[in-house]
Design an enzyme around this catalytic site. Structure first.
Site, PDB file in Angstrom:
ATOM      1  CD  GLU A 131      57.091   2.050  26.857  1.00 37.36           C
ATOM      2  OE1 GLU A 131      56.359   0.755  26.325  1.00 37.36           O
ATOM      3  OE2 GLU A 131      56.998   0.810  28.036  1.00 37.36           O
ATOM      4  N   GLY A 147      54.222  -4.354  18.810  1.00 39.62           N
ATOM      5  CA  GLY A 147      53.079  -5.027  18.574  1.00 39.62           C
ATOM      6  C   GLY A 147      51.611  -4.099  19.102  1.00 39.62           C
ATOM      7  CD  GLU A 177      52.566  -0.339  28.561  1.00 41.20           C
ATOM      8  OE1 GLU A 177      53.037  -1.179  27.082  1.00 41.20           O
ATOM      9  OE2 GLU A 177      53.417  -0.525  28.592  1.00 41.20           O
ATOM     10  CG  HIS A 202      52.102  -2.942  30.940  1.00 42.13           C
ATOM     11  ND1 HIS A 202      53.320  -3.220  31.413  1.00 42.13           N
ATOM     12  CD2 HIS A 202      52.538  -3.547  29.589  1.00 42.13           C
ATOM     13  CE1 HIS A 202      53.968  -3.244  30.519  1.00 42.13           C
ATOM     14  NE2 HIS A 202      53.882  -3.772  29.585  1.00 42.13           N
ATOM     15  CD  GLU A 224      50.102  -4.577  25.608  1.00 38.18           C
ATOM     16  OE1 GLU A 224      50.623  -3.120  26.347  1.00 38.18           O
ATOM     17  OE2 GLU A 224      51.007  -4.788  24.966  1.00 38.18           O
TER      18      GLU A 224
HETATM   19 ZN    ZN Z   1      54.607  -4.385  27.694  1.00 33.80          ZN
END
Ligand code: ZN
Length: 884
Positions: free
Chosen positions: A165, A300, A303, A340, A337
């Site tokens: 992503e 950092g 997901e 998500h 995460e």
């Molecule tokens: Zn996010």
């Protein structure tokens, strides 16, 4: 995805002007009507992928075969898909009857990141199988398929991970790399037999191969978007537990699995809570969270469905260095995460315009679940800091709406900002409060149930919530806050008491820091007000004006509970009441009022000293979060006086008088059984008092370090103490720190030592840190953090250095961060000439579509200069009168 934590241990000021954004987009037409030139032709869609990957880790390259079942929807002469940095050796199209057509030509367009295949004739509608053999690159920065190197007891090691992503899956496999193309994936990987591999799904089969290799094939995934595919290869420990029907795992470097225990038990508590909240259970058989040694300027944690990736500092607890803040951050990162896994993975935005729907929701949900599972941390108080960083971006001309029109890869990467995350969270917080928690949850459950395994746009969520809260104009309010940019200002006018109730007239304007004559936009604003100790009253301000009625008579707080996304401006008389009663207000309103009035003062709506009166009225035994908010403002003011030692000394003396007694009371050593908020406050106070150079704290930090006290060498204060020593380092101290960094084998500590080398105030040492960043010594993913660390203290120095070594520096930054890395180095400058230098950089190296970060940096510099020139005099008078 979660954004990286701040590069240094410097205190995050409440109203720092981070980077805002490009042009103001018009409200979006529905997706179907828009032409997005970077999207692939709609004539072909993928149905299913089989990927076979053979990494050559030593040589940073890999071989791949992609077998893609496709459906041709309209007859076409070419098949176009996304590919970046891939070299094709074969492309074959197979028809249903098995007839094979090799590609006559494969045209790769590096700028468009596409491969166009010509199979020597028209391809008619129907189903086909596309077989592609190719090779690709393993990168040394965290995007695409990448390597992270680290030291271990058994020598130097290399682990491989993926990060796709926003659109970087195309660097791993040729693909229809847009979130709306959901398909199943079956991934196979051939690696040395001693390696461990992790994918989205559990392994289905493992086959021995000649040459000491093995091929692991993972089970087929449900239909999902390309950016959520994951592969990890290396020597790992995996610890597991079960929660509900899911196997939960934490994966770390071999020998370090035990450090994942806190994350594992946290995830095991969060998962059942989410199953219950969403009403749809987590659909995959397992959920791993994989720790990578290193860092990124871009993210950092990520997901990936069933295989969350986090950098080690967001996942592992190492007693040598972890703090209470890291423990809480690990929990909240996992909560983000994991949210998500439903909101993003099970239901995915159709296009990046609605990125906020993923990120704003996951941010909101992380706070919500933390509040439920760790109420003692008081995460709702932290939300105000998020609101402030969003307003920081959203109140200048370079802002953008939450829902924005995105076309290019750069624009998509740049969309990961405080407006997408924190304004998104603030708007959801406000709407949940407006419809009520139960109705909101019913709406969310309905949305997930209807749209699971498919793609949505923002309005799908609003419709679901509106169905659950009949009669409330949810969509209208949501549109006001997400389709137009900016921050409402609620001006409190006439307030009167009648029949035991307080009635206040409200006027809606717009809060802006750089356009005082701007015509205000209109928002429908849900406003909550309460008198001190009274029951809240509610209204919906629309058309620019309204009144709110609250029970009782007495001091009135507007935005009571602080769930609204707007600023509140009181008359001097009302503000005087608030100052008088400040110590008796609920903590959330104390923090909210402080940050609101600080923001209003810096923008010029009132004296910047008004907020200082509030800070001064905070009680001696204030909530630790309020003490931190006061400390952050003092640290920010200290920074504004850079180059003015006389005023800096006044701020230091005031901070000493206010904060040092608090630190003395709680002590430097943790007490058994103390509340987590106190542990957090201790590290924060040590850091803040170090930042404002409080002599007692600086001396104590140096003493503890020289004496090799256990407080300084390990544990929760290690980072704060080492940061103070590093900031004040002379050449000898810097050399000692450097030697320590060179000898350190623990990647978590090593990364931090190199960041600390970047934090020296001494300009000569800052130059040495910059030079060091260009050498291989710090390691591929540490160098960019050194350069941005230097920029926190020496923005002009770091920016000019990066321009002089532009190509070398760009190679140290992941692809997704390149267009913003260099402009942001200069963003903290107070030199008017920096505006021209950033302008120059943008003209030469950025396209008009990618220059938003440069414009944001320029806006930040102008704002900082304006604040110093026009807002600082009030602040100076306040300190001159207060500190003797
Ligand atoms: Zn996010």
């Amino acid at each position: 995805m979660r954004l990286p934590t701040a590069a240094s241990f410097a205190v995050l000021a409440l109203a720092t002007l981070a980077a805002p954004a490009g042009t103001i987009a018009a409200p979006l037409p529905p997706l179907a009507q828009r032409t997005i030139p970077t999207q692939l032709p709609r004539s072909v869609r993928p149905l299913e992928y089989r990927l076979d990957i053979t990494p050559d880790a030593a040589n940073l390259r890999f071989a791949g075969r992609a077998v893609i079942d496709i459906e041709v929807l309209q007859a076409t002469d070419t098949v176009v898909l996304n590919a970046a940095d891939l070299a094709f050796s074969r492309a074959t199209l197979m028809g249903i009857a098995g007839q094979e057509k090799p590609a006559r030509n494969i045209a790769v367009d590096a700028d468009a990141q596409t491969a166009t295949m010509d199979f020597g004739g028209r391809v008619l509608p129907g189903r086909y199988r596309l077989i592609l053999d190719y090779t690709g690159k393993i990168y040394t920065q965290a995007a695409g398929f990448f390597a992270l190197d680290y030291d271990s007891k058994a020598g130097r090691k290399r682990a491989l991970f993926t990060q796709f992503e926003a659109p970087d899956a195309r660097r791993f496999f040729p693909s229809w790399d847009e979130p709306r193309f959901r398909t199943p994936y079956t991934l196979s990987v051939t690696v040395p037999a001693g390696d461990d591999v992790i994918g989205n799904m559990p392994a289905a089969t493992t086959a021995r191969k000649p040459g000491g290799l093995k091929t692991v094939t993972f089970r087929k995934t449900p239909a999902m978007s390309s950016y959520l595919v994951f592969l990890g290869v290396g020597e790992f420990d995996r610890i597991t537990t079960r929660a509900a029907n899911t196997e939960i795992g934490v994966v770390a470097r071999r020998g370090n699995g035990a450090q994942g225990r806190w994350a594992l038990t946290s995830a095991a508590r969060i998962l059942p809570w989410y199953n219950d909240y969403f009403g749809t259970p987590f659909p995959l058989p397992k959920l791993d969270n994989i720790a990578g040694p290193g860092s990124s300027q871009f993210f950092g944690a990520m997901e990936n469905w069933g295989a969350i990736f986090s950098f080690e500092n967001r996942l592992l607890i190492d007693p040598a260095i972890s703090t209470e803040a890291s423990r809480q951050d690990i929990f909240e990162t996992a909560a983000h995460e994991m949210a998500h896994q439903w909101f993003g993975d099970l239901v995915t935005m159709a296009w990046w315009d609605d990125l906020w729907l993923n990120e704003g929701f996951a941010s909101w949900m992380a706070t919500k679940s933390t509040q439920a599972l760790h109420p003692e941390w008081q995460p709702e108080l932290g939300r105000i800091g998020g609101r402030e960083s969003a307003i920081g971006l959203d109140s200048v001309a370079t802002t953008h709406p939450v829902v924005q029109h995105l076309t290019t890869v750069d624009q998509i990467s740049q969309a990961f900002d405080a407006i997408t995350y924190q304004k998104g969270e603030a708007v959801i917080t406000m709407l949940e409060d407006y419809v009520g928690a139960d109705a909101w949850r019913r709406g969310v459950q309905d949305y997930v149930r209807i749209h699971k395994y498919s793609n949505t746009q923002t309005d799908d969520l609003w419709s679901a919530v509106e169905r659950a809260a009949p009669g409330k104009p949810v969509t209208a309010i949501a549109h006001d806050f997400t389709l137009q940019p900016g921050v409402p200002l609620i001006r409190v006018g006439n307030v009167r008491c009648a029949g035991g109730r307080t009635v206040a007239d409200l006027r809606q304007e717009e809060f802006t820091r750089d356009r005082p004559n701007k015509t205000a936009l209109r928002w429908r604003v849900p406003v909550i007000a309460a008198t001190l100790g009274g029951v809240q009253g509610r209204t919906l301000v629309s058309g620019g004006a309204g009144t709110v009625t609250a029970a009782g008579c007495g001091t009135l707080v507007v935005n009571s509970g602080q769930t609204g996304y707007y600023r509140t401006l009181y008359t001097p008389a009302l503000l005087a009441n608030l100052k008088r009663d400040y110590a008796r207000l609920p903590t959330v309103d104390q923090i909210g009022l402080l940050s609101d009035n600080w923001g209003l003062g810096l923008a010029g709506y009132q004296s910047a000293a008004e907020a200082l009166d509030l800070a001064d009225a905070a009680p001696a035994d204030a909530n630790p979060r309020l003490v931190q908010a006061v400390a952050a403002i003092l640290a920010q003011i200290h920074g504004m006086y850079e180059g003015d030692p006389r005023h800096q000394a006044l701020v230091t003396r005031y901070a000493t008088a206010r904060l040092a007694p608090v630190l003395a009371r709680i002590g430097w050593a943790a007490k058994p059984g103390e509340p987590a908020t106190v542990t957090l406050l201790r590290a924060n106070l040590v850091a803040t008092l170090g930042t404002v150079r409080e002599p007692g704290v600086v001396a104590e930090a140096n003493r503890l370090t020289a004496a090799r006290s256990p407080l300084a060498t390990a544990g929760p204060l290690r980072t704060a103490i080492a940061s103070i020593v590093a900031q004040n380092a002379d050449a000898a101290a810097w050399d000692r720190l450097h030697a320590e960094a060179q000898a350190e084998k623990n990647p978590l500590i090593r990364t931090q030592l190199y960041r600390q080398l970047a934090s020296a105030r001494d300009e000569g040492l800052a130059r040495r840190a910059l030079e060091l960043a260009l050498t291989p010594e710090p390691g591929a993913t540490n160098s960019s953090g050194i350069i941005s660390g230097v920029a926190a203290q020496h923005p002009d120095l770091a920016f000019d250095f990066a321009i002089r070594h532009r190509e070398q520096v760009e190679a140290l930054v992941d692809i997704s961060s390149r267009s913003r890395f260099i402009p942001q180095l200069g963003a903290r400058s107070t030199d008017p000439a920096m505006v021209g230098r950033i302008e120059d950089y943008a003209t030469h190296y950025l396209t008009p579509q990618s220059r938003r970060p440069a414009d944001q940096a320029i806006a930040a510099i102008r704002d900082r200069i304006r604040v110093r020139e026009t807002r600082l005099p009030d602040i100076s008078r306040w300190f001159e009168a207060k500190v003797r």
